[in-house]
Design an enzyme around this catalytic site. Structure first.
Site, mmCIF file in Angstrom:
data_model
loop_
_atom_site.group_PDB
_atom_site.id
_atom_site.type_symbol
_atom_site.label_atom_id
_atom_site.label_comp_id
_atom_site.label_asym_id
_atom_site.label_seq_id
_atom_site.Cartn_x
_atom_site.Cartn_y
_atom_site.Cartn_z
ATOM 1 N N PHE A 149 0.811 -1.226 0.000
ATOM 2 C CA PHE A 149 0.000 0.000 0.000
ATOM 3 C C PHE A 149 0.838 1.267 0.000
ATOM 4 C CE2 PHE A 149 0.875 -0.066 4.560
ATOM 5 C CZ PHE A 149 1.014 1.290 4.840
ATOM 6 N N LYS A 173 -1.146 -7.060 -9.355
ATOM 7 C CA LYS A 173 -2.128 -7.170 -8.267
ATOM 8 C C LYS A 173 -1.759 -6.098 -7.249
ATOM 9 C CE LYS A 173 -2.906 -8.421 -4.470
ATOM 10 N NZ LYS A 173 -3.304 -7.429 -3.438
ATOM 11 N N GLU A 176 -4.867 -3.852 -1.875
ATOM 12 C CA GLU A 176 -6.329 -3.675 -1.788
ATOM 13 C C GLU A 176 -6.701 -2.467 -0.929
ATOM 14 O OE1 GLU A 176 -4.406 -5.924 -0.486
ATOM 15 O OE2 GLU A 176 -5.403 -7.207 0.995
ATOM 16 N N SER A 226 5.350 -6.916 3.298
ATOM 17 C CA SER A 226 5.920 -7.220 4.614
ATOM 18 C C SER A 226 6.691 -8.545 4.570
ATOM 19 C CB SER A 226 4.798 -7.297 5.645
ATOM 20 O OG SER A 226 3.888 -8.306 5.268
ATOM 21 N N CYS A 281 9.469 1.795 3.466
ATOM 22 C CA CYS A 281 10.376 0.701 3.824
ATOM 23 C C CYS A 281 11.792 1.230 4.019
ATOM 24 C CB CYS A 281 10.359 -0.377 2.759
ATOM 25 S SG CYS A 281 11.030 0.208 1.228
ATOM 26 N N GLU A 383 9.146 -4.132 12.994
ATOM 27 C CA GLU A 383 8.871 -2.965 12.142
ATOM 28 C C GLU A 383 7.531 -2.362 12.581
ATOM 29 O OE1 GLU A 383 7.694 -3.789 8.029
ATOM 30 O OE2 GLU A 383 8.906 -2.097 7.361
HETATM 31 P P1 NAD Z 1 1.526 -6.593 3.029
HETATM 32 O O1 NAD Z 1 2.562 -7.652 3.100
HETATM 33 O O2 NAD Z 1 0.405 -6.631 4.008
HETATM 34 O O3 NAD Z 1 0.833 -6.614 1.579
HETATM 35 C C1 NAD Z 1 1.583 -6.643 0.394
HETATM 36 C C2 NAD Z 1 0.799 -7.403 -0.664
HETATM 37 O O4 NAD Z 1 0.593 -8.744 -0.213
HETATM 38 C C3 NAD Z 1 -0.577 -6.799 -0.937
HETATM 39 O O5 NAD Z 1 -0.799 -6.782 -2.322
HETATM 40 C C4 NAD Z 1 -1.523 -7.758 -0.231
HETATM 41 O O6 NAD Z 1 -2.755 -7.888 -0.878
HETATM 42 C C5 NAD Z 1 -0.786 -9.077 -0.240
HETATM 43 N N1 NAD Z 1 -1.082 -9.893 0.941
HETATM 44 C C6 NAD Z 1 -1.389 -9.455 2.186
HETATM 45 N N2 NAD Z 1 -1.590 -10.499 3.020
HETATM 46 C C7 NAD Z 1 -1.402 -11.616 2.281
HETATM 47 C C8 NAD Z 1 -1.460 -13.014 2.596
HETATM 48 N N3 NAD Z 1 -1.753 -13.447 3.816
HETATM 49 N N4 NAD Z 1 -1.201 -13.885 1.607
HETATM 50 C C9 NAD Z 1 -0.897 -13.462 0.364
HETATM 51 N N5 NAD Z 1 -0.838 -12.157 0.021
HETATM 52 C C10 NAD Z 1 -1.084 -11.238 0.968
HETATM 53 O O7 NAD Z 1 2.291 -5.194 3.071
HETATM 54 P P2 NAD Z 1 1.657 -3.734 3.163
HETATM 55 O O8 NAD Z 1 1.130 -3.532 4.537
HETATM 56 O O9 NAD Z 1 0.791 -3.468 2.006
HETATM 57 O O10 NAD Z 1 2.974 -2.846 2.956
HETATM 58 C C11 NAD Z 1 3.848 -2.505 3.991
HETATM 59 C C12 NAD Z 1 5.031 -3.448 4.069
HETATM 60 O O11 NAD Z 1 5.718 -3.474 2.829
HETATM 61 C C13 NAD Z 1 6.058 -3.022 5.089
HETATM 62 O O12 NAD Z 1 6.516 -4.154 5.771
HETATM 63 C C14 NAD Z 1 7.170 -2.406 4.254
HETATM 64 O O13 NAD Z 1 8.455 -2.440 4.848
HETATM 65 C C15 NAD Z 1 7.112 -3.283 3.055
HETATM 66 N N6 NAD Z 1 7.725 -2.632 1.897
HETATM 67 C C16 NAD Z 1 8.940 -3.079 1.495
HETATM 68 C C17 NAD Z 1 9.570 -2.473 0.436
HETATM 69 C C18 NAD Z 1 10.904 -2.954 -0.037
HETATM 70 O O14 NAD Z 1 11.294 -2.560 -1.112
HETATM 71 N N7 NAD Z 1 11.616 -3.790 0.704
HETATM 72 C C19 NAD Z 1 8.958 -1.405 -0.233
HETATM 73 C C20 NAD Z 1 7.703 -0.982 0.189
HETATM 74 C C21 NAD Z 1 7.098 -1.614 1.269
#
Ligand code: NAD
Length: 497
Positions: A149, A173, A176, A226, A281, A383
């Site tokens: 997000f 994808k 959401e 994450s 991040c 985090e």
């Molecule tokens: P998230 O892991 O909750 O979601 C990321 C994606 O995974 C979304 O598209 C979501 O729909 C999907 N997802 C969520 N739960 C899932 C599950 N149980 N099974 C399969 N898919 C699932 O992350 P977020 O809250 O949207 O974003 C924040 C996180 O992203 C933070 O931890 C941040 O550090 C990380 N991030 C990392 C980078 C990087 O380059 N390392 C860059 C941006 C964000």
């Protein structure tokens, strides 16, 4: 209520799913749209369209594919303001911060414009008598991207410009929580002349992610999100035979040496710790001053700055920081602050209970500053992804390096100092993928590549830049000779030159 559609075969297609996710304006807490969570059958339809588009797109000359990217870049520039508004409406970040995200995404498109050069292979004449050899990089087919997000425009642009310019077809994808900006941007790529089906956007949650990971016709998956989900996506996708790069969470430290300019270090920490409400991040969430005097001076410089942060909705152009993305995330961040207090850290500035007049329903939290954090505390180990900065006092430079190297995450890190020897040694010895020397958020430019170490990444390739080209292509090496060079008679020994 506005219902967000999928983008399949270049056209908006409403999902038939009965499962819905609400989309909120985080500044007010009002629901502003509804997102149908697509079904596996809808993903199948998108992949079929992408698979059908692949042969012609892969055959299109790299120069023509690059021309689509040049037009796309122009359209992104012309529409930057509109995209930034779409980002802020659902994410909550300030307008200027959203514009910055559009710009950094656009720079990957600029990089992808160079694809004819980037795909150039290697050629060796006379690897044997009258034998020549060359290698080139070919696209994989249909590939997918799953995005978080916090950068709803930039992170998708880390992926598909490079993948598509290299000749692949793409399924995106988006998160959401804030899916609209990705749609605006994807439609601009079609306006730039992309053939139907080369890029498809399918919205959804875990169900679609699992369908992507299991789909036989998807050859590679890029994931950013994450760490627990990144680890799951990597394990599941690779077990299904796919190439996977999965970038995860972070805990980024900034070391402040005794010789650092304290005002500059404190200013840098404000932007890196509290910009985008800490939902980056590459946010700095731990400051590590070296020595008691440095630590006292740092707290003295930071506390008034944190107290006077200008917090507001994205429509307030004076605001330095907006709300958090959802009510659940707000509650999670508040729980972390409670834990920090309970585990004995000194709460210097408390952001809990922050309310903004006229925006009482918004997901705002004030800037928060902890001192005397130690490495066993939950607020240090995990985090938080909010505007919460922890100060962990280290006695020596070596202690700081040991601390950072022992952390589970290794995304970015920084050192503020005037000492070239310390900076050079830090850059060499520190276990993180991206290092800043007097640069608090060292996000590599588009023609380098982005990626952490340790549990901040799963897979062998960093994202975008040269690593992106490698990830989205596979190498083929051709060895050739012509009849004049072929000697008569069968050879049974293993060929040597
Ligand atoms: P998230 O892991 O909750 O979601 C990321 C994606 O995974 C979304 O598209 C979501 O729909 C999907 N997802 C969520 N739960 C899932 C599950 N149980 N099974 C399969 N898919 C699932 O992350 P977020 O809250 O949207 O974003 C924040 C996180 O992203 C933070 O931890 C941040 O550090 C990380 N991030 C990392 C980078 C990087 O380059 N390392 C860059 C941006 C964000």
């Amino acid at each position: 209520m506005d219902k967000i559609a999928n983008l399949i075969g270049g056209k908006k297609q409403p999902s038939a799913s009965a499962r819905m996710a609400p989309i909120f304006n985080p500044a007010t807490g009002e629901q502003i749209a509804e997102l149908p969570l697509s079904t596996a059958a809808e993903l199948d339809a998108a992949v079929a369209v992408a698979k059908a588009a692949f042969p012609a797109w892969a055959e299109t000359t790299p120069l023509k594919r690059a021309r689509v990217m040049f037009r796309f870049k122009d359209l992104l520039e012309q529409n930057a303001d509109r995209i930034a508004r779409a980002i802020s409406a659902e994410h909550g970040k300030t307008h200027d911060d959203a514009l910055g995200e559009v710009q950094r995404g656009l720079e990957v498109v600029e990089f992808a414009c160079g694809i004819p050069h980037l795909l150039k292979g290697e050629y060796s004449k006379n690897v044997g008598p009258s034998i020549d050899s060359y290698s080139d990089r070919q696209p994989l087919g249909v590939v997918a991207g799953i995005t978080p997000f916090n950068f709803p425009c930039m992170v998708p642009l880390w992926m598909y410009p490079v993948a598509i310019a290299a000749g692949n077809c793409f399924i995106l994808k988006p998160s959401e929580k804030d899916p609209s900006a990705a749609m605006v941007v994807a439609e601009l790529l079609y306006e730039a002349g992309l053939p139907a089906g080369v890029l498809n956007v399918v919205h959804g949650d875990k169900e679609i992610v699992d369908a992507i990971l299991a789909h036989r016709d998807i050859k590679a998956v890029s994931f950013v999100g994450s760490t627990p989900i990144a680890s799951y996506v990597y394990a599941t996708g690779t077990a299904a035979g796919k190439r996977v790069q999965a970038l995860g969470g972070a805990k980024n430290h900034m070391v402040i040496m005794p010789d650092a300019d304290m005002d500059k270090a404190a200013d840098a920490l404000m932007g890196a710790g509290y910009g985008s409400a800490g939902e980056r991040c590459m946010a700095v969430s731990v400051a590590v001053p070296i020595g008691g005097k440095t630590a006292d001076a740092l707290i003295e410089a930071l506390a008034p700055r944190v107290r006077s942060l200008k917090i507001g909705p994205a429509t307030d152009r004076e605001a330095e920081m907006g709300p958090l993305v959802t009510k659940q995330h707000l509650d999670k961040v508040a729980t972390y602050i409670d834990k920090g207090v309970a585990e004995g850290a000194k709460l210097v500035v408390d952001g809990r209970g922050f309310k903004l007049q006229g925006y009482e329903g918004g997901y705002f939290v004030g800037g928060t500053l902890f001192d005397h954090v130690d490495k066993e505390m939950t607020i240090y180990r995990e985090e938080i992804f909010g505007p919460v900065l922890s100060v962990l006092r280290a006695g020596t430079y070596d202690e700081a390096v040991e601390l950072i190297n022992a952390h589970e995450f290794g995304n970015g890190t920084a050192i503020f100092t005037r000492d070239g020897d310390a900076a050079r040694s830090f850059a060499d010895k520190i276990e993180a993928g991206m290092v800043g020397i007097n640069v608090p958020i060292p996000v590599p430019v588009a023609y380098h590549s982005f990626g952490g170490w340790k549990r901040s990444i799963f897979g062998d390739h960093a994202i975008y830049g040269p690593e992106g080209v490698r990830f989205y292509t596979r190498i083929k090496t051709v060895t050739s000779r012509w009849p004049d060079g072929i000697k008569s008679g069968a050879v049974f020994n293993f060929p040597t030159m």
